[in-house]
Write an enzyme that holds these catalytic residues in place. Structure first.
Site, PDB file in Angstrom:
ATOM      1  N   ILE A   1     -37.166  57.172   8.317  1.00 16.43           N
ATOM      2  CA  ILE A   1     -37.103  57.082   6.796  1.00 16.43           C
ATOM      3  C   ILE A   1     -37.843  55.919   6.208  1.00 16.43           C
ATOM      4  O   ILE A   1     -37.457  54.894   6.161  1.00 16.43           O
ATOM      5  CB  ILE A   1     -35.735  57.158   6.259  1.00 16.43           C
ATOM      6  N   PRO A   2     -39.073  56.330   5.963  1.00 11.26           N
ATOM      7  CA  PRO A   2     -40.145  55.259   5.600  1.00 11.26           C
ATOM      8  C   PRO A   2     -40.209  54.589   4.559  1.00 11.26           C
ATOM      9  O   PRO A   2     -40.866  54.576   3.329  1.00 11.26           O
ATOM     10  CB  PRO A   2     -41.481  55.932   5.902  1.00 11.26           C
ATOM     11  N   CYS A   3     -39.082  53.625   4.421  1.00 13.25           N
ATOM     12  CA  CYS A   3     -38.946  52.642   3.199  1.00 13.25           C
ATOM     13  C   CYS A   3     -40.038  51.814   3.035  1.00 13.25           C
ATOM     14  O   CYS A   3     -40.329  50.960   2.170  1.00 13.25           O
ATOM     15  CB  CYS A   3     -37.484  52.268   3.174  1.00 13.25           C
ATOM     16  N   HIS A   4     -40.691  51.413   4.347  1.00 14.60           N
ATOM     17  CA  HIS A   4     -41.695  50.382   4.251  1.00 14.60           C
ATOM     18  C   HIS A   4     -42.962  50.829   3.477  1.00 14.60           C
ATOM     19  O   HIS A   4     -43.945  50.011   3.168  1.00 14.60           O
ATOM     20  CB  HIS A   4     -42.259  50.225   5.828  1.00 14.60           C
TER      21      HIS A   4
END
Length: 196
Positions: free
Chosen positions: A142-145
């Site tokens: 889940i690419p919160c970066h």
């Protein structure tokens, strides 16, 4: 209460903790992450589970953990741009909407917290969307970066700003030399203190 084992994966930019409940990944968090303790406590309570550490020699037997490790290796080698494995997110309706919006950010792109709040259907909840990104317990997948400040500045990340920069550089094919300030490796006894 269901006991769920945490396994470690050594990525090129730090150690990740992985755990699954009933065939679905529920944790992929930086071992030295600033939100690790809170995320573990929240997941344990919400999912009614108890996290435990396996023995040092114990290999993962969960198919989803093995698949997650395989896909993470492919990601770090530049061969995977999207993850395809079942996961379980524990959160409010608002948090679920924000996390879903994160999965829609294309590989190699970044957007602002204001944009993620708008895409989640809550355009005025920018700060709450930023906090929800911080509560994401399934890093990278889940690419919160990929979420940055409105002024294109790198802002907080559970694994640290060096890790965030590393991931964004990796995805933009402009990989720089590994950052110099690697986070120190967490010691095993600290892990047990967090879990138990």
């Amino acid at each position: 209460m269901l006991k769920v084992k945490i396994y470690e994966y050594d990525s090129p930019c730090g150690k990740l903790w992985l755990a699954a409940k009933k065939g679905k990944l529920c944790l992929c968090e930086w071992a030295n992450g600033k939100n690790l303790k809170n995320n573990i406590a929240r997941l344990a309570k919400t999912l009614n589970i108890e996290f435990v550490m396996p023995t040092d020699t114990e290999k993962p037997t969960s198919k989803v953990i093995v698949l997650a490790i395989k896909q993470l290796r492919q990601y770090f080698c530049g061969r995977r741009k999207r993850f395809s494995l079942p996961y379980l997110m524990a959160g409010t309706e608002f948090q679920q909407a924000v996390w879903k919006s994160l999965t829609d950010i294309p590989y190699g792109k970044s957007i602002s917290y204001a944009t993620i709040a708008t895409q989640a259907g809550y355009p005025k909840a920018i700060r709450a969307a930023a906090n929800t990104c911080g509560n994401n317990a399934i890093a990278i997948i889940i690419p919160c970066h990929r979420v940055i400040g409105s002024n294109t500045a790198l802002t907080g990340y559970s694994g640290g700003l060096g890790v965030k920069r590393y991931l964004l550089d990796l995805e933009s094919n402009q990989q720089r030399l590994p950052f110099k300030n690697k986070a120190p490796k967490a010691r095993k006894q600290n892990y047990y203190r967090i879990v138990k």
